[in-house]
Scaffold this active site. Structure first.
Site, mmCIF file in Angstrom:
data_model
loop_
_atom_site.group_PDB
_atom_site.id
_atom_site.type_symbol
_atom_site.label_atom_id
_atom_site.label_comp_id
_atom_site.label_asym_id
_atom_site.label_seq_id
_atom_site.Cartn_x
_atom_site.Cartn_y
_atom_site.Cartn_z
ATOM 1 N N THR A 96 1.767 3.617 1.689
ATOM 2 C CA THR A 96 3.247 4.547 2.172
ATOM 3 C C THR A 96 3.701 3.920 3.217
ATOM 4 O O THR A 96 4.903 3.872 3.077
ATOM 5 C CB THR A 96 2.795 6.062 1.570
ATOM 6 O OG1 THR A 96 1.629 6.844 0.539
ATOM 7 C CG2 THR A 96 3.922 7.193 2.225
ATOM 8 N N CYS B 218 -4.570 3.660 -6.341
ATOM 9 C CA CYS B 218 -4.133 4.230 -6.291
ATOM 10 C C CYS B 218 -4.154 5.728 -6.778
ATOM 11 O O CYS B 218 -3.351 6.711 -5.781
ATOM 12 C CB CYS B 218 -2.268 3.817 -6.226
ATOM 13 S SG CYS B 218 -1.469 3.100 -7.753
ATOM 14 N N GLU C 43 5.857 2.054 -4.980
ATOM 15 C CA GLU C 43 4.458 1.943 -6.230
ATOM 16 C C GLU C 43 3.355 2.550 -5.049
ATOM 17 O O GLU C 43 2.513 1.415 -4.173
ATOM 18 C CB GLU C 43 3.892 1.473 -6.736
ATOM 19 C CG GLU C 43 3.454 2.739 -8.212
ATOM 20 C CD GLU C 43 1.237 2.864 -7.691
ATOM 21 O OE1 GLU C 43 1.591 3.361 -6.905
ATOM 22 O OE2 GLU C 43 1.106 1.136 -8.105
HETATM 23 P P1 NAI Z 1 -0.821 -2.304 2.996
HETATM 24 O O1 NAI Z 1 -0.147 -2.040 2.063
HETATM 25 O O2 NAI Z 1 -0.832 -2.627 4.401
HETATM 26 O O3 NAI Z 1 -1.100 -3.776 1.849
HETATM 27 C C1 NAI Z 1 -0.354 -4.112 0.540
HETATM 28 C C2 NAI Z 1 0.180 -5.075 0.671
HETATM 29 O O4 NAI Z 1 1.350 -5.942 1.287
HETATM 30 C C3 NAI Z 1 -0.419 -6.547 1.175
HETATM 31 O O5 NAI Z 1 -0.135 -7.526 -0.016
HETATM 32 C C4 NAI Z 1 0.391 -6.984 2.219
HETATM 33 O O6 NAI Z 1 -0.151 -8.092 2.712
HETATM 34 C C5 NAI Z 1 2.139 -6.481 2.670
HETATM 35 N N1 NAI Z 1 1.667 -5.833 3.459
HETATM 36 C C6 NAI Z 1 1.085 -5.886 4.893
HETATM 37 N N2 NAI Z 1 2.920 -4.720 5.813
HETATM 38 C C7 NAI Z 1 2.976 -5.152 5.153
HETATM 39 C C8 NAI Z 1 4.803 -5.063 5.415
HETATM 40 N N3 NAI Z 1 5.315 -4.681 6.835
HETATM 41 N N4 NAI Z 1 6.211 -5.792 5.219
HETATM 42 C C9 NAI Z 1 5.223 -6.100 3.538
HETATM 43 N N5 NAI Z 1 4.052 -6.663 2.957
HETATM 44 C C10 NAI Z 1 3.156 -5.610 4.130
HETATM 45 O O7 NAI Z 1 -2.472 -2.011 2.725
HETATM 46 P P2 NAI Z 1 -3.902 -1.910 2.999
HETATM 47 O O8 NAI Z 1 -3.167 -2.268 4.831
HETATM 48 O O9 NAI Z 1 -4.409 -3.553 2.492
HETATM 49 O O10 NAI Z 1 -4.507 -0.194 3.214
HETATM 50 C C11 NAI Z 1 -4.337 0.430 3.385
HETATM 51 C C12 NAI Z 1 -4.187 1.418 3.271
HETATM 52 O O11 NAI Z 1 -2.696 1.490 2.524
HETATM 53 C C13 NAI Z 1 -5.339 1.823 2.497
HETATM 54 O O12 NAI Z 1 -6.199 2.099 2.627
HETATM 55 C C14 NAI Z 1 -5.121 2.839 1.253
HETATM 56 O O13 NAI Z 1 -5.256 3.640 1.572
HETATM 57 C C15 NAI Z 1 -3.827 2.456 0.833
HETATM 58 N N6 NAI Z 1 -3.486 1.266 -0.092
HETATM 59 C C16 NAI Z 1 -3.117 1.688 -1.288
HETATM 60 C C17 NAI Z 1 -2.495 0.975 -2.179
HETATM 61 C C18 NAI Z 1 -2.076 1.939 -3.741
HETATM 62 O O14 NAI Z 1 -2.488 1.255 -4.871
HETATM 63 N N7 NAI Z 1 -1.776 2.550 -3.839
HETATM 64 C C19 NAI Z 1 -2.898 -0.361 -2.404
HETATM 65 C C20 NAI Z 1 -3.474 -0.895 -1.290
HETATM 66 C C21 NAI Z 1 -3.717 0.024 -0.392
#
Ligand code: NAI
Length: 777
Positions: free
Chosen positions: A243, A297, A263
């Site tokens: 989020t 998620c 999402e």
């Molecule tokens: P994240 O949201 O940082 O990463 C998801 C994707 O976004 C990755 O491909 C990442 O490289 C990319 N990303 C990261 N920062 C970005 C930015 N500023 N602009 C555009 N793209 C960016 O998730 P992260 O750090 O891997 O996991 C952290 C927490 O996020 C988890 O502990 C969990 O709580 C949550 N999460 C939730 C997901 C879901 O399906 N709702 C999936 C993954 C993580």
């Protein structure tokens, strides 16, 4: 040894899946990967290691994309797009079928590679991730085939930037790429840095399928690369992830005109009533929170058990936890594999360690000495406000509390800033179907959990994001209405001097909570027509917005009324407007100085009748998902919608937004046309005589620029629309990130109010909730 003794001591032996083919594929690629741009792999550059979280071993070296790589990928996609779209639905369907077949043909290779890279048990990648990914391509091959006949007014958006997480690497890729390609878009996708390998194998599949070059482009790297994609020349961003990042992307794309679907996270409730089949509910819970190590998620991470069965339920749950098998993801007997990365493992550990409340039980299992493992954990007896009850842990950790009545269950379940999914466990179908619509979530599973299918849209409400993936509703995220929009033209208010047209003081009040209201500011402004002063209107401020939103939020009974009743009230409004048509037409002409007031009034009456007609016909669907049961796609109201109404069409603009919104059960805060506000202030007299309940429609007058921010930042507003001739898209979308409300803004383009766009409005005025109901034993 007796048979009984053998049976009791019998343990599972290891059943290892061979990694040989997947490792050989990596070797074939030189263990180093570049990006997949314009149909070919680029030379590997500087980057980072991709590791197996179960062992810490390096699987391959990946390249961190630079700005030039992202630019090259976007321009390849841009160049390829028109030809891809012109290929037509049937032409594109052939490629999507070919991809689906190749995914099927190489399914074991994909499954093993996924488990090596992500740490998920091979049983899951083999039986869930990869088959669902194939299904998504098959399903969307069908959607491409049907596009021209079923969506004749829609066309592709263009180039889509897609950023995916690490929890379901190939599946999330499929959810993004399949619908985009089906609708004629081309894509630039970035997999998560921990798990890029199946995306790169997928690139290979695209080449094998003969996909035209540039249609799919894959760039690797971390969040910085994600940011580059967000800021690049794409027409849409589709994001799945946290989020925090989702909110940042909302702010970064604000006012850019880029379409956006998010999402995001969740803290989904898993509600067990005292009449539930407890053993099934416990098996469901294993799937809810220990599937994929809880890195899901929509994981059922918040258990709510009815008080009478709590002790028995927890006892059985602890016993089941102790029998879960944790270890090598490539062992086919394993229930719980490795967490994706040491960083994520540390996050889980520190969140759990920071909690001192309640009682913790961790599965009695031997964790492998090396690798990212965390034991299945239950923390019971927490208060609703405890951080672990509110924050997404994204690991194999279940928190639990109790409830007494169904009402309390709903209240506790909805006590979260998220709204992704919920599970209801009861043998009483009446209870389940009573609860399901009351849960604030995009998906509800009844006596089942974590069911997914391409035919049933998936996505959330509140801070779980917006947009759906899958189903018919998912397609709108990859299409736009056909045709070229005209640029927005600012409509200036009339100015003048001299005597009022009417000597009696005409200071129109605003309309809040069913009553006429003076502006809090105590200021008014004159409204000039061509022939003189027509009257004054109040200048609303932040306080008036708050009052109007409070009135709208309080009128939530409207959302529970029937479509039939709402239709009757809309017809009534139409009739009452019709009776005063001449007076309204004259008022519009006096304000605008034109002669088309009568036409505008007639069109407004038609919009009211159209919305009345739709009120009991804009139905949901029943999806034929591949289980013995159904997924019921219900259309629900969004909640409170704030709208800055069109300046140029003072009555028609207001009615076109209001009528479909209230037809679908929403409550509205409407800011009248800024230069010509008197049609709106006359219109509430019609509302007053048409049985519209107080608070359902609230009308403010004043400066759009000043009211946009308080409206878009208000946490009780669920969606903001702007059709103002002052382009406020950026201001609105930036502050809407606060609670991730839905936005529909004009991005400096004009709307053709002469055309009936009811369907677009109805769609924006509804959320789809999929309720999965399996049948039988
Ligand atoms: P994240 O949201 O940082 O990463 C998801 C994707 O976004 C990755 O491909 C990442 O490289 C990319 N990303 C990261 N920062 C970005 C930015 N500023 N602009 C555009 N793209 C960016 O998730 P992260 O750090 O891997 O996991 C952290 C927490 O996020 C988890 O502990 C969990 O709580 C949550 N999460 C939730 C997901 C879901 O399906 N709702 C999936 C993954 C993580």
């Amino acid at each position: 040894m007796t048979v009984k003794e053998i049976f009791e001591t019998m343990d599972y032996g290891p059943a290892p899946e061979s990694a040989a083919e997947a490792l050989a594929w990596l070797v074939d690629q030189g263990d180093k990967f570049g990006h997949y741009i314009d149909g070919a792999f680029t030379k590997p550059g500087k980057g980072f290691d991709s590791r197996n979280p179960a062992t810490g071993e390096v699987l391959a070296k990946l390249t961190q994309a630079k700005q030039a790589d992202v630019d090259a990928a976007v321009s390849a996609a841009r160049k390829a797009q028109p030809k891809w779209e012109k290929l037509g639905g049937a032409g594109r369907a052939r490629y999507l079928y070919a991809i689906a077949r190749l995914l099927q043909k190489h399914s074991r290779l994909f499954a093993v590679l996924e488990s090596l890279d992500n740490g998920k048990p091979i049983r899951e990648s083999r039986d869930i991730d990869i088959p669902l990914a194939q299904r998504h391509f098959y399903y969307h091959a069908g959607m491409a085939q049907l596009m021209e006949s079923e969506l004749p007014d829609s066309e592709a958006l263009g180039v889509c930037g897609q950023i995916i997480p690490w929890n379901f690497p190939l599946l999330m890729l499929s959810w993004k790429i399949a619908p985009a390609l089906a609708m004629g878009n081309t894509v630039v996708l970035k997999p998560a840095e921990y798990t890029s390998l199946t995306a790169l194998l997928f690139a290979d599949i695209c080449t094998q399928a003969g996909l035209p070059k540039g249609v799919v482009n894959i760039v690797t790297g971390d969040g910085a690369v994600g940011e580059m994609i967000v800021n690049s020349d794409v027409d849409k961003i589709a994001f799945t992830g946290s989020t925090v990042v989702g909110r940042r992307i909302r702010e970064a794309t604000a006012g850019s005109g880029k379409e956006l679907t998010l999402e995001l996270g969740g803290k989904s409730a898993y509600i067990v009533f005292d009449d539930a089949d407890i053993d099934s509910a416990i098996e469901g819970l294993v799937d809810a929170i220990w599937f994929n190590q809880g890195q899901v998620c929509c994981a059922g991470s918040r258990l709510l058990v009815q008080e009478g069965i709590t002790d028995r339920f927890h006892e059985k749950l602890r016993a089941r936890m102790d029998s879960l098998r944790i270890g090598d993801p490539l062992d086919k007997c394993i229930d719980v594999g490795a967490v994706v990365d040491p960083v994520q493992l540390q996050t889980i550990k520190s969140m759990v360690e920071s909690n001192t409340a309640g009682h913790m039980h961790q599965a009695a299992c031997d964790l492998p000495a090396n690798g990212c493992y965390y034991p299945p954990t239950l923390i019971s007896g927490l208060e609703t406000s405890d951080p672990l009850m509110q924050e997404e842990i994204f690991g194999p950790v279940l928190v639990s509390s109790t409830f007494r009545t169904p009402e309390e269950a709903v209240e506790l379940a909805n006590n979260t800033r998220y709204g992704l999914a919920a599970t209801v466990w009861t043998e009483n179908v009446n209870l389940a179907l009573d609860i399901a619509p009351k849960l604030v979530a995009g998906v509800v599973w009844v006596n089942a959990t974590n069911l997914f299918d391409a035919a049933a849209g998936f996505g959330g409400v509140r801070e779980s994001g917006f947009g759906r993936e899958g189903g018919w509703e998912g397609l709108t995220a990859y299409t736009k209405p056909k045709g070229k929009a005209k640029p927005l033209a600012k409509v200036e208010a009339g100015t003048g001097e001299g005597a009022p047209v009417d000597p009696i003081d005409r200071t129109a009040k605003m309309y809040v909570g069913g009553k006429q209201a003076r502006p809090d500011s105590g200021y008014s402004k004159p409204v000039w027509g061509k022939s003189g002063l027509l009257g004054h209107v109040g200048l609303a401020n932040r306080k008036d917005v708050r009052n109007a939103v409070e009135a709208a939020a309080g009128a939530n009974g409207w959302s529970k009324t029937t479509g039939h009743l709402r239709a009757q009230i809309l017809y009534y409004i139409g009739e009452n407007l019709s009776a005063r048509a001449d007076e309204f037409a004259a008022r519009i002409d006096a304000m605008t100085g034109k002669k088309d007031g009568a036409k505008e009034v007639q069109a407004s009456i038609q919009r009211l009748f159209s919305a009345a007609a739709w009120a009991d016909k804009y139905d949901g669907q029943v999806h034929g998902v591949p289980i013995r049961g159904v997924a019921i796609a219900m259309k629900e109201s969004v909640g409170v919608i704030g709208a800055l109404c069109a300046d140029e069409a003072p009555l028609l603009g207001l009615v076109s937004a209001m009528a479909p919104a209230i037809a679908m059960g929403n409550r509205t805060v409407l800011v009248a046309s800024e230069p010509y506000p008197l049609a709106a202030t006359d219109f509430y007299q019609i509302l007053e005589t048409s049985d519209v309940p107080a608070g359902v429609v609230n009308i403010l007058t004043g400066s759009h620029a000043e009211l946009a921010k308080p409206l878009a930042s208000h946490l009780n507003v669920d969606a903001v629309w702007s059709f103002s001739s002052t382009d406020l898209s950026k201001e609105i979308e930036v502050v809407s990130a606060g609670n991730l409300k839905r936005t529909w803004v004009n991005n400096a383009t004009a709307f053709d109010w002469g055309v009936d766009h009811s369907r677009r409005f109805l769609q924006a005025a509804t959320e789809v909730k999929n309720i999965w109901v399996p049948y039988g034993e």
